[in-house]
Motif scaffolding. Structure first.
Motif, short mmCIF file in Angstrom:
data_model
loop_
_atom_site.label_atom_id
_atom_site.label_comp_id
_atom_site.label_asym_id
_atom_site.label_seq_id
_atom_site.Cartn_x
_atom_site.Cartn_y
_atom_site.Cartn_z
N ARG A 231 0.77 -1.14 -0.17
CA ARG A 231 -0.09 -0.23 -0.18
C ARG A 231 0.73 1.34 0.13
NH1 ARG A 231 -5.17 -1.95 2.23
NH2 ARG A 231 -4.77 -4.16 3.15
N GLN A 232 0.45 2.22 -0.61
CA GLN A 232 1.18 3.44 -0.70
C GLN A 232 0.52 4.67 -0.69
OE1 GLN A 232 3.45 3.80 -4.61
NE2 GLN A 232 1.34 3.75 -5.66
N ALA A 233 1.13 5.72 -0.25
CA ALA A 233 0.39 6.99 -0.53
C ALA A 233 1.36 8.34 -0.57
CB ALA A 233 -0.13 7.42 1.21
N GLU B 89 -4.61 -2.24 -1.62
CA GLU B 89 -3.33 -2.89 -1.92
C GLU B 89 -3.08 -2.72 -3.61
OE1 GLU B 89 -2.45 -6.79 -0.96
OE2 GLU B 89 -2.27 -6.35 1.47
N ASP B 90 -1.86 -2.62 -3.57
CA ASP B 90 -1.49 -2.47 -5.17
C ASP B 90 0.03 -3.26 -5.22
OD1 ASP B 90 -0.29 -2.18 -7.49
OD2 ASP B 90 -0.31 -0.01 -7.49
N PRO B 91 -0.36 -4.68 -5.72
CA PRO B 91 0.89 -5.48 -5.86
C PRO B 91 1.91 -5.18 -6.62
CG PRO B 91 -1.10 -6.16 -7.19
CD PRO B 91 -1.46 -5.24 -6.46
N HIS B 92 1.95 -3.98 -7.49
CA HIS B 92 3.05 -3.66 -8.33
C HIS B 92 3.73 -2.34 -7.95
CE1 HIS B 92 1.04 -6.37 -10.93
NE2 HIS B 92 -0.09 -5.86 -11.01
N CYS B 93 3.33 -1.91 -6.78
CA CYS B 93 3.96 -0.64 -6.37
C CYS B 93 5.10 -1.06 -5.64
CB CYS B 93 3.02 0.28 -5.44
SG CYS B 93 2.82 -0.43 -4.00
N GLY B 94 6.22 0.04 -5.60
CA GLY B 94 7.17 -0.17 -4.79
C GLY B 94 8.44 0.32 -5.30
N LEU B 95 9.70 0.44 -4.50
CA LEU B 95 10.87 1.11 -4.96
C LEU B 95 11.58 0.23 -5.81
CD1 LEU B 95 12.01 2.59 -1.69
CD2 LEU B 95 10.33 3.66 -3.31
N ALA B 96 12.76 0.81 -6.62
CA ALA B 96 13.58 -0.08 -7.39
C ALA B 96 14.33 -1.00 -6.47
CB ALA B 96 14.23 0.68 -8.29
N ASP B 97 14.82 -2.35 -7.11
CA ASP B 97 15.95 -2.84 -6.39
C ASP B 97 17.19 -1.98 -6.26
OD1 ASP B 97 16.63 -5.92 -5.47
OD2 ASP B 97 18.25 -5.14 -6.55
N PRO B 98 18.13 -2.17 -5.54
CA PRO B 98 19.28 -1.41 -5.56
C PRO B 98 20.04 -1.78 -6.73
CG PRO B 98 18.83 -2.22 -3.11
CD PRO B 98 17.82 -2.82 -4.16
N TRP C 174 7.33 -0.77 -25.11
CA TRP C 174 6.55 0.24 -24.39
C TRP C 174 7.37 1.09 -23.75
CZ3 TRP C 174 2.65 -1.27 -26.89
CH2 TRP C 174 2.21 -2.32 -27.00
N VAL C 175 6.66 2.41 -23.11
CA VAL C 175 7.33 3.22 -22.21
C VAL C 175 6.69 2.87 -20.89
CG1 VAL C 175 7.40 5.75 -21.73
CG2 VAL C 175 7.12 5.14 -24.05
N LEU C 176 7.93 2.41 -20.07
CA LEU C 176 7.55 1.70 -18.74
C LEU C 176 8.26 2.48 -17.54
CD1 LEU C 176 7.90 -1.98 -19.94
CD2 LEU C 176 5.77 -0.56 -19.81
N ASP C 177 7.45 2.70 -16.43
CA ASP C 177 8.12 2.96 -15.10
C ASP C 177 8.04 1.49 -14.46
OD1 ASP C 177 5.26 2.38 -14.68
OD2 ASP C 177 5.06 4.34 -13.43
N LEU C 178 8.33 1.48 -13.15
CA LEU C 178 8.55 0.24 -12.30
C LEU C 178 7.31 -0.43 -12.20
CD1 LEU C 178 11.08 1.19 -9.60
CD2 LEU C 178 11.45 -0.59 -11.39
N ALA C 179 6.27 0.27 -12.01
CA ALA C 179 4.98 -0.20 -11.53
C ALA C 179 4.06 -0.86 -12.81
CB ALA C 179 3.81 0.70 -10.98
N SER C 180 4.04 -0.15 -14.22
CA SER C 180 3.47 -0.51 -15.37
C SER C 180 4.24 -1.87 -15.90
CB SER C 180 3.64 0.52 -16.34
OG SER C 180 4.94 1.00 -16.91
N ALA C 181 5.71 -1.80 -15.67
CA ALA C 181 6.51 -2.80 -16.16
C ALA C 181 6.19 -4.19 -15.31
CB ALA C 181 8.02 -2.68 -16.04
N LYS D 257 3.30 -4.93 -13.81
CA LYS D 257 1.96 -5.32 -14.29
C LYS D 257 2.05 -6.24 -15.65
CE LYS D 257 -0.35 -1.52 -12.13
NZ LYS D 257 -1.32 -0.09 -12.43
N LEU D 258 2.81 -5.85 -16.29
CA LEU D 258 3.12 -6.43 -17.82
C LEU D 258 4.16 -7.50 -17.78
CD1 LEU D 258 3.05 -3.25 -19.91
CD2 LEU D 258 1.08 -5.00 -19.64
N GLY D 259 4.78 -8.01 -16.53
CA GLY D 259 5.67 -8.92 -16.59
C GLY D 259 7.05 -8.47 -17.30
N LEU D 260 7.27 -7.32 -17.28
CA LEU D 260 8.64 -6.76 -18.00
C LEU D 260 9.50 -5.79 -17.28
CD1 LEU D 260 6.69 -5.48 -21.29
CD2 LEU D 260 7.89 -7.59 -21.12
N GLU D 261 10.43 -5.50 -17.76
CA GLU D 261 11.48 -4.56 -16.96
C GLU D 261 11.37 -3.08 -17.28
OE1 GLU D 261 13.74 -5.50 -14.74
OE2 GLU D 261 13.16 -7.46 -15.13
#
Length: 450
Positions: free
Chosen positions: A65-67, A95-104, A319-326, A328-332
């Motif tokens: 979850r994020q805010a 809940e948003d299963p796709h939200c979150g920061l980048a891996d280091p 596609w043009v992707l950020d982390l969340a959309s990637a 969701k689509l199973g991509l990087e």
């Protein structure tokens, strides 16, 4: 401008407050901006504005979850309150299963901001200098035969510093500047009035055209519209002038946006690897072009930006992707995250270039025979699922390959898949623009005019 406290220290204080409030992860952004603008009209100062301030933003994550919260009060107690409210909001968010920061391991390292040359570090221009530039711009526009009045002229300057930090270890920032000149002129009177303009923006003041050049071009464009009328209705070729052609590629980029793809609302779904442009054309993104306003060393999630093709040899490459959309689509992620202080990241492109053609705009004009040259577009009705396209337009009617008369109050309709497949580019893209798109000839669009 001297930052006290520094933007980096503000982001670190926000992250510390988020941890204390119970956030499991967080990222923070601080933006300090200065802007100065001068407007003139009828040979006198009409308006002068100056703004200066710092805004802070915090995104917290509690599980999946994020805010987000933002503010402009930089006191420690305010940041603590912001963090507490953000964590409370996140705990109530869905809940948003796709939200979150980048891996280091994904984070940018060792970038060179200086190599991008994004900031004119000289002295901020004086208001009197901007006023003189705006008045000279106005005088040049008014001096063009056929101009009945100058609607407005403006000169401005902006400077923005940003810093982004996250609990995954990322921390980085940069500064960019912009100098601006614009003029809008009118031809005709009463119900026969028509207008056009010229707007110029550069990172460095020394790269701007002179006020006389900007004003004269605005005046010439407006005067050329004297006596505009509706064009005939029917099916004709349409040549989008360089000023208007960016919109066509903009519709393609919107459809390739990962957020639209993940929502299932894009006419490009399922078309990666398929032809969307003529084979000779590619659309490439390069966030590292020097002295270009869209350049950036890292994206809004701290990932290293890089040059890559969106369309390669006519075929949609990605596609043009950020982390969340990637996710969701199973991509990087393609390192295309953009963000402000008050919302989570979302996908967005930076600098794009379409392969230029070999012909000039005038040569394309000559080859089209009879049709419409579009210099301005208004409104937009785009079906996101089918690509059906309809826009209001103005410009010039072309007969036998030559401009015959100015036109307005017409509508252009077609389908973007068909339009993009038939593009013929000119060679007149402007090198200083973030979107380097030349004039584009499109075959067989439907015009609704007289």
């Amino acid at each position: 401008m001297t930052d006290a406290p520094s933007l980096e220290s503000l982001t670190e204080a926000l992250l510390s407050a988020a941890r204390s409030a119970g956030a499991e992860a967080a990222d923070a952004m601080a933006v300090a901006s200065t802007s100065l603008s001068i407007d003139t009209r009828a040979g006198a100062l009409e308006q002068a504005e100056r703004s200066e301030g710092t805004e802070i933003g915090l995104r917290v994550l509690v599980g999946k979850r994020q805010a987000c919260v933002s503010g402009s009060d930089l006191r420690a107690e305010t940041m603590a309150t912001m963090a507490e409210r953000a964590v409370a909001m996140a705990r109530l968010a869905p809940e948003d299963p796709h939200c979150g920061l980048a891996d280091p391991s994904q984070l940018a390292k060792g970038w060179d901001v200086a190599a991008l040359d994004l900031a004119d570090v000289g002295t901020e221009p004086e208001a009197t200098a901007l006023q003189e530039a705006a008045l000279a711009c106005e005088a040049a526009a008014a001096g063009v035969s056929g101009v009945t009045q100058v609607e407005s002229t403006s000169a401005g300057f902006g400077r923005t510093r940003i810093h982004l930090a996250a609990s995954n270890g990322f921390s980085g920032g940069y500064m960019r500047t912009g100098h601006m000149l614009s003029a809008s002129a009118i031809t005709g009177t009463g119900t026969a009035m028509d207008r056009d303009h010229c707007y110029e923006h550069r990172i460095y003041h020394g790269d701007l055209p002179t006020p006389a050049e900007v004003g004269a071009l605005a005046g010439e464009r407006a005067a050329a519209r004297s006596g505009a009328r509706k064009p005939p209705s029917g099916r004709f070729p349409v040549l989008y002038d360089e000023r208007a052609a960016t919109s066509i590629i903009g519709h393609l980029l919107s459809a390739a946006n990962g957020a639209a793809i993940a929502r299932g609302s894009s006419w490009l779904i399922g078309k990666v690897g398929e032809a969307v442009l003529p084979e000779a054309l590619s659309l490439t993104e390069d966030p590292h072009r020097v002295r270009i306003s869209g350049s950036r060393p890292f994206d809004g999630e701290g990932l290293a930006t890089r040059a890559s093709a969106i369309v390669e040899n006519g075929r949609l490459a990605r596609w043009v992707l950020d982390l969340a959309s990637a996710r969701k689509l199973g991509l990087e992620s393609t390192a295309n995250a953009a963000r402000g202080t008050s919302a989570p990241p979302s996908p967005s492109v930076s600098n794009v270039t379409l392969t230029p053609g070999s012909a000039s705009r005038d040569e394309l004009l000559s080859s089209m025979g009879t049709g419409l040259l579009v210099t301005s577009l208004i409104g937009s009705t785009i079906n996101p699922n089918t690509g059906d396209y309809s826009r209001g337009a103005s410009g010039f009617w072309v007969e036998n390959g030559e401009i015959a008369y100015p036109v307005h109050e017409c509508t252009i309709a077609g389908n973007l898949l068909d339009m993009l497949a038939s593009l013929t580019p000119a060679n007149d893209a402007k090198a200083h623009k973030s979107h380097r798109i030349p004039s584009l000839l499109v075959e067989g669009l439907t015009l609704a005019g007289a």
